[in-house]
Design an enzyme around this catalytic site. Structure first.
Site, short mmCIF file in Angstrom:
data_model
loop_
_atom_site.label_atom_id
_atom_site.label_comp_id
_atom_site.label_asym_id
_atom_site.label_seq_id
_atom_site.Cartn_x
_atom_site.Cartn_y
_atom_site.Cartn_z
N ILE A 61 0.88 -1.17 0.00
CA ILE A 61 0.00 0.00 0.00
C ILE A 61 0.92 1.22 0.00
CG2 ILE A 61 -1.86 1.28 1.20
CD1 ILE A 61 -3.04 -1.39 0.66
N CYS B 78 3.50 6.27 -6.73
CA CYS B 78 2.37 6.35 -5.80
C CYS B 78 2.40 7.61 -4.95
CB CYS B 78 2.39 5.19 -4.82
SG CYS B 78 2.37 3.60 -5.61
N GLY C 187 5.75 -3.23 -5.61
CA GLY C 187 6.06 -1.81 -5.55
C GLY C 187 7.29 -1.49 -4.72
N GLY D 282 1.18 6.25 -12.79
CA GLY D 282 0.42 5.51 -11.80
C GLY D 282 -0.98 5.26 -12.33
N ARG E 225 -9.28 1.78 -9.70
CA ARG E 225 -8.43 1.23 -8.65
C ARG E 225 -8.42 2.15 -7.44
NH1 ARG E 225 -3.59 -2.12 -7.79
NH2 ARG E 225 -2.28 -0.83 -6.49
N SER F 180 26.57 2.56 1.81
CA SER F 180 26.23 1.46 0.91
C SER F 180 26.36 1.85 -0.57
CB SER F 180 24.78 1.00 1.16
OG SER F 180 24.64 0.55 2.48
P1 XMP Z 1 7.00 0.47 -8.80
O1 XMP Z 1 7.72 1.01 -7.59
O2 XMP Z 1 7.54 -0.83 -9.26
O3 XMP Z 1 5.50 0.21 -8.29
O4 XMP Z 1 6.95 1.47 -9.90
C1 XMP Z 1 4.51 -0.36 -9.09
C2 XMP Z 1 3.25 -0.58 -8.26
O5 XMP Z 1 2.69 0.65 -7.80
C3 XMP Z 1 1.28 0.47 -7.59
N1 XMP Z 1 0.58 1.57 -8.26
C4 XMP Z 1 0.13 2.67 -7.64
N2 XMP Z 1 0.09 3.00 -6.33
N3 XMP Z 1 -0.94 5.05 -6.90
C5 XMP Z 1 -0.47 4.19 -5.95
O6 XMP Z 1 -0.52 4.51 -4.76
C6 XMP Z 1 -0.94 4.78 -8.23
O7 XMP Z 1 -1.36 5.59 -9.05
C7 XMP Z 1 -0.40 3.52 -8.62
N4 XMP Z 1 -0.26 2.90 -9.82
C8 XMP Z 1 0.35 1.72 -9.56
C9 XMP Z 1 0.90 -0.88 -8.15
O8 XMP Z 1 0.73 -1.75 -7.06
C10 XMP Z 1 2.10 -1.21 -9.00
O9 XMP Z 1 2.27 -2.59 -9.22
#
Ligand code: XMP
Length: 485
Positions: A297, A303, A337, A385, A399, A466
């Site tokens: 989350i 996000c 994520g 996103g 979503r 690191s």
């Molecule tokens: P990464 O860090 O790999 O994350 O780019 C991808 C994941 O982010 C989620 N996701 C969102 N979460 N707002 C959010 O809070 C958004 O607009 C959004 N779009 C995607 C989702 O779980 C994805 O796999």
């Protein structure tokens, strides 16, 4: 009461808060086994899943992910029909057992057989009489026949080599090789042709030995649905989706749970549900008989949920809490994520995940559907996103919470990520880092990495130490530079 509430706030961790402790090892990185499960019945050779986002996973990405041993989840920001076509295209991309086999009869003229082969791009046709296999005719058999009166029965091979429909690919390969033949018809108990295996398709399989495939040799693919979309789930399963992923920002919601109960009853393929971030939510979903849990989350690169809603759990803590519950029931967990480096994958798995889901690291690859652009002379691809204004306005994304029919509160941003070449190359670097980590901690496989390792907490100074520091970097190796913005 309020003072108490804050006092009780639990300490929580994300990737940069910890490191894995090295340990005595007899594991050479190249021998580390990174195979895993995405869900109860979906086994993968690598623990990496591409996210169901409209700038990450469509047909090309899903094919590339499955060929590399991972899995792509086709996004849902489009009509059910378009999503269904994408799933079907991935399933069609490779097929080791051809099901709708073209056939001819003994009395078919050579001319007609030749035309059929040319039009349908096939090099051989089983010959059928009264529904039964009696021979096979190939391009080679008719190549030099110029007598227009000749029929298939005049040139076909009669003692055709065939196999039973449930033959394994390895057995089929052996038969094709030993008999130096190109095609192996498959027949049922009454001699009817029910499939065909070709040497050409087996060669394709050898090119991608680690590919994620179903028992017919087709590539595995997943598809996302909204939490209330029972009809879409059924359509996608029919189109061949091997796993359906409930795609919602907060799965531990009573209405969503009620709906998952219904969806579960309708599906026979695996059902993965998320997103969640607590052990309690994991318990709720497991009691509905889901086959996998998606955790995260607000950790994603695009996000803003944690900032907009003030809610979330740092990702390593979220993974560990969910995995604590899920592992008791044998339910796989995907950490979704926040992964920026290969080291983050090692940490996510050590915290209890069985696989990780990536957005930003894959959005910059050739196979993503995002738009290419040049910024300051460097190539980028768009990445947004699914709760960003652009994604919500352009599609069917629900979503994130909508307040009223036309107003919504965005929970994501629209961005760009550096172009990162082919998916295969990015995965090579990520898996290389994962295996290296497994070597340092002495974990021979994913289970050992989950259960036989320990973390140390680090301070901001530990984190600074690191990364490369106090030098001017002249050449960055690809696995470090690749993931810099
Ligand atoms: P990464 O860090 O790999 O994350 O780019 C991808 C994941 O982010 C989620 N996701 C969102 N979460 N707002 C959010 O809070 C958004 O607009 C959004 N779009 C995607 C989702 O779980 C994805 O796999």
């Amino acid at each position: 009461m309020f003072e108490d509430k804050l006092q009780r706030a639990k300490e929580s961790f994300t990737f940069d808060d910890v490191l894995l402790v090295p340990s005595r090892t007899s594991v050479e990185p190249k021998n580390a086994d990174v195979s895993t499960k995405f869900s109860r019945n979906i086994k993968l050779k690598i623990p990496i899943i591409s996210s169901p986002m409209d700038t990450v996973t469509e047909v090309e990405m899903a094919i590339a992910m499955a060929r590399s041993g991972g899995l792509g989840i086709v996004h849902r920001n489009l009509t059910a029909n378009s999503q269904m076509n994408m799933v079907a295209a991935v399933k069609r991309a490779e097929s080791l057992k051809i099901r709708n086999v073209l056939t001819v009869e003994p009395a078919t003229s050579i001319k007609d057989a030749r035309t059929l082969m040319q039009e349908k791009h096939v090099a051989g046709l089983p010959v059928i009489s009264s529904g039964k296999l009696i021979g096979i005719v190939t391009k080679r058999d008719i190549a030099l026949v110029d007598d227009s009166k000749k029929k298939v029965e005049d040139v076909m091979v009669r003692d055709v080599i065939y196999a039973r429909e449930n033959i394994s690919m390895d057995e089929a390969q052996q038969i094709l090789y030993e008999n130096r033949i190109e095609k192996l018809p498959l027949v049922d108990n009454s001699g009817r042709v029910v499939g065909l295996i070709t040497a050409k398709d087996i060669v394709t399989r050898q090119k991608f030995p680690d590919a994620s495939r179903d028992e017919e040799g087709k590539l595995l693919v997943g598809a996302a649905i909204g939490p209330f979309d029972v009809e879409r789930a059924k359509i996608l399963e029919k189109a061949g989706a091997d796993v359906i992923v409930i795609d919602t920002a907060h799965c531990d919601n009573q209405n969503v749970l009620d709906s998952i109960k219904k969806i579960r009853k309708e599906l026979s393929v695996d059902l993965v549900a998320g997103n969640i971030a607590t052990g309690k939510a994991a318990q709720d979903l497991i009691s509905l008989d889901v086959d996998g849990l998606r955790v995260g989350i607000g950790p994603g690169s695009i996000c803003t949920t944690r900032i907009i809603a003030g809610v979330g759990v740092p990702q390593l803590t979220a993974i560990s809490e969910v995995a604590e519950v899920a592992s008791k029931h044998g339910i796989p967990v995907v950490g979704d994520g926040g992964v920026r480096f290969s080291g983050d994958i090692v940490k996510a798995i050590a915290a209890g995940a069985d696989s990780v889901m990536l957005g930003s690291l894959l959005a910059g690859t050739e196979e993503s559907p995002g738009m290419e652009m040049i910024l300051n002379g460097r190539k980028y691809k768009s990445y947004r996103g699914m709760g960003s204004i652009g994604a919500i306005q352009s599609g069917l994304s629900d979503r994130y919470a909508k307040l009223g029919s036309s107003k919504f509160v965005a929970e994501g941003v629209e961005a760009a990520v550096p172009f990162r070449g082919k998916v295969e190359e990015v995965l090579f670097q990520l898996i290389g880092g994962l295996k290296s980590g497994m070597g340092y901690v002495g974990a021979k496989d994913i289970t050992a990495l989950k259960t036989e390792t320990s973390f140390v907490r680090i301070s901001p100074n530990g984190l600074k130490e690191s990364h490369p520091h106090d030098i001017k970097i002249m050449i960055e190796p690809p696995n470090y530079q690749l993931f810099q913005i």
